[in-house]
Design an enzyme around this catalytic site. Sequence first.
Site, short mmCIF file in Angstrom:
data_model
loop_
_atom_site.label_atom_id
_atom_site.label_comp_id
_atom_site.label_asym_id
_atom_site.label_seq_id
_atom_site.Cartn_x
_atom_site.Cartn_y
_atom_site.Cartn_z
N LYS A 94 0.85 -1.18 0.00
CA LYS A 94 0.00 0.00 0.00
C LYS A 94 0.89 1.24 0.00
O LYS A 94 1.80 1.35 0.83
CB LYS A 94 -0.90 0.01 1.24
CG LYS A 94 -1.64 1.33 1.46
CD LYS A 94 -2.53 1.26 2.68
CE LYS A 94 -3.03 2.62 3.09
NZ LYS A 94 -3.98 2.54 4.22
N LYS B 118 1.10 5.30 0.49
CA LYS B 118 0.46 6.52 0.97
C LYS B 118 0.69 7.61 -0.07
O LYS B 118 1.82 8.04 -0.31
CB LYS B 118 1.04 6.94 2.32
CG LYS B 118 0.48 8.25 2.86
CD LYS B 118 -0.97 8.13 3.24
CE LYS B 118 -1.15 7.36 4.53
NZ LYS B 118 -2.56 7.28 4.96
N ASP C 241 -3.47 5.23 -1.47
CA ASP C 241 -4.29 5.99 -0.51
C ASP C 241 -3.84 7.45 -0.46
O ASP C 241 -2.88 7.78 0.24
CB ASP C 241 -4.17 5.34 0.88
CG ASP C 241 -4.83 6.18 1.96
OD1 ASP C 241 -5.69 7.02 1.63
OD2 ASP C 241 -4.48 6.01 3.14
N ASN D 95 -5.59 9.90 0.86
CA ASN D 95 -6.28 10.56 1.97
C ASN D 95 -7.18 11.71 1.52
O ASN D 95 -7.13 12.81 2.08
CB ASN D 95 -5.28 11.06 3.01
CG ASN D 95 -4.77 9.96 3.90
OD1 ASN D 95 -3.57 9.67 3.91
ND2 ASN D 95 -5.64 9.31 4.65
N GLU E 203 -8.04 3.70 -2.02
CA GLU E 203 -8.51 4.09 -0.68
C GLU E 203 -8.69 5.60 -0.56
O GLU E 203 -7.76 6.37 -0.82
CB GLU E 203 -7.51 3.61 0.38
CG GLU E 203 -7.92 3.97 1.80
CD GLU E 203 -6.90 3.50 2.83
OE1 GLU E 203 -6.91 4.04 3.94
OE2 GLU E 203 -6.10 2.60 2.51
N ASN F 283 -11.13 4.63 5.42
CA ASN F 283 -11.03 4.71 6.87
C ASN F 283 -11.29 6.16 7.28
O ASN F 283 -11.04 6.53 8.42
CB ASN F 283 -9.64 4.29 7.38
CG ASN F 283 -8.58 5.35 7.15
OD1 ASN F 283 -8.04 5.45 6.05
ND2 ASN F 283 -8.28 6.15 8.15
N ASP G 95 -10.71 -0.17 12.49
CA ASP G 95 -9.61 0.23 13.38
C ASP G 95 -10.18 0.19 14.79
O ASP G 95 -11.07 0.97 15.12
CB ASP G 95 -9.13 1.63 13.02
CG ASP G 95 -7.90 2.07 13.83
OD1 ASP G 95 -7.83 1.73 15.03
OD2 ASP G 95 -7.03 2.76 13.27
N HIS H 214 -7.35 -0.79 9.14
CA HIS H 214 -6.56 0.43 9.04
C HIS H 214 -5.49 0.45 10.13
O HIS H 214 -5.61 -0.22 11.15
CB HIS H 214 -7.49 1.64 9.19
CG HIS H 214 -6.81 2.93 9.50
ND1 HIS H 214 -6.73 3.45 10.78
CD2 HIS H 214 -6.18 3.81 8.70
CE1 HIS H 214 -6.10 4.61 10.74
NE2 HIS H 214 -5.75 4.85 9.49
N ASN I 43 -2.58 3.17 12.20
CA ASN I 43 -1.86 4.41 12.42
C ASN I 43 -0.59 4.05 13.18
O ASN I 43 -0.39 2.89 13.53
CB ASN I 43 -2.72 5.41 13.19
CG ASN I 43 -2.38 6.85 12.84
OD1 ASN I 43 -1.28 7.31 13.09
ND2 ASN I 43 -3.34 7.55 12.25
#
Length: 429
Positions: free
Chosen positions: A196, A198, A226, A228, A251, A274, A298, A325, A327
Amino acid sequence: MTRDLTVTEVRLTPILIADPPLLNTQGVHQPYTPRLIVEVVTADGIIGYGETYGDAKYLELARPLADRLIGRRITDLNGLFGLELAVDASRVENAVDVGGLRGVQTADKLRLSVLSGFEVAGLDALGKALGLPVHALLGGKVRDFVEYSAYLFYKWAGHPEGVDCEKDDWGAALDPAGVVEQARGFTERHGFTSFKLKGGVFPPQEEIAAVRALAEAFPGHPLRLDPNGAWSVETSVEVARQLGDVLEYLEDPALGTPAMAEVAARTGVPLATNMCVTTFAEIKEAFTSNAVQVLLSDHHYWGGLRNTQHLAALCAAFGVGVSMHSNTHLGISLAAMTHVASTVPGLHHACDTHYPWQSEDVLTERLTFDGGRVAVPDGPGLGVELDRDRLAFLHRRWAEDDGRLRDRDDAAAMRVAEPGWTAPPTPRW
């Protein structure tokens, strides 16, 4: 022998853990990130461990909650959610928690994130008292190993010069070649077979090129991207068109359920989230509008491990895929994630984890990945033990901090390198 499962003490230990300079659309990770370690102690001396976010607003809620647990039994897990905790709405009203990109922050979500650490600690203590692993308390595991995905980031070689930080050996990753090299490192060190990235850091075409490079270097391996919520609907649709043949899912390309629903209606690439679904109240709109095809749970967001199971059941009822998910977290949370993931029947996507990025931990022995998987612990409770010397060291770092790092702020960290930086507006592209 009858055990006395009354809670006699609750220990809260805020810590700062080293974090590499990982980039996202809001900025860069700070050199140290706050976490909170929760210990619930019973009259018989059993200690259960939990872990959650350690920012100041979480600590403000955790302290009165700790006081209210004294005299209760660790078996009264449902009672946790009946405790009334006042949330200072001025700290969360109309706020977007960009530290960690956790989506829109609400008073209820903040409360659940705090409760999650206590629920895990209670389950750990109960498992130790009964001689059972946490997954047995959740109904039993349906798999012996939980698969995780390599979490790739655009990354600086190091934090800005002059910043106090721990060094890492990952090097920079600022272009497709750097991303591929990082992925090779994850494969060599931990055996990951899915990846994955970011995104939301560079213009979409650059990130498309990085995913294409990953697909060429790792043919047939599941890939995710992803950004965001950094893209417009039109940009999201175009990225999906260009990467539709290699993406397992995309995502949170656009921000919010309506935008996600529009993207989903115009592409065949599954969309995961998420961000637009982080509470039960948000499920109805997202599922009925077909905005989400994979929901990334999560247990910190949702209020613990049992709520995570409830969420997975709702996903199954609506035909929505489920995964997990991540963090910035330590081994207590990874153990908790692994236990609950082992009990979810329809877990068909590898879970996210930041754990390989964290060089520090509070455990006597780190959890390990073999072929990208973590073996589900079968010892009592979570199956992990606390390293008290290490915990004390990381707490001293928190205590000696002047307050700048006690709340995660990726935009503030970016301003150290780029004065005047502000988080870009959404959509960024």
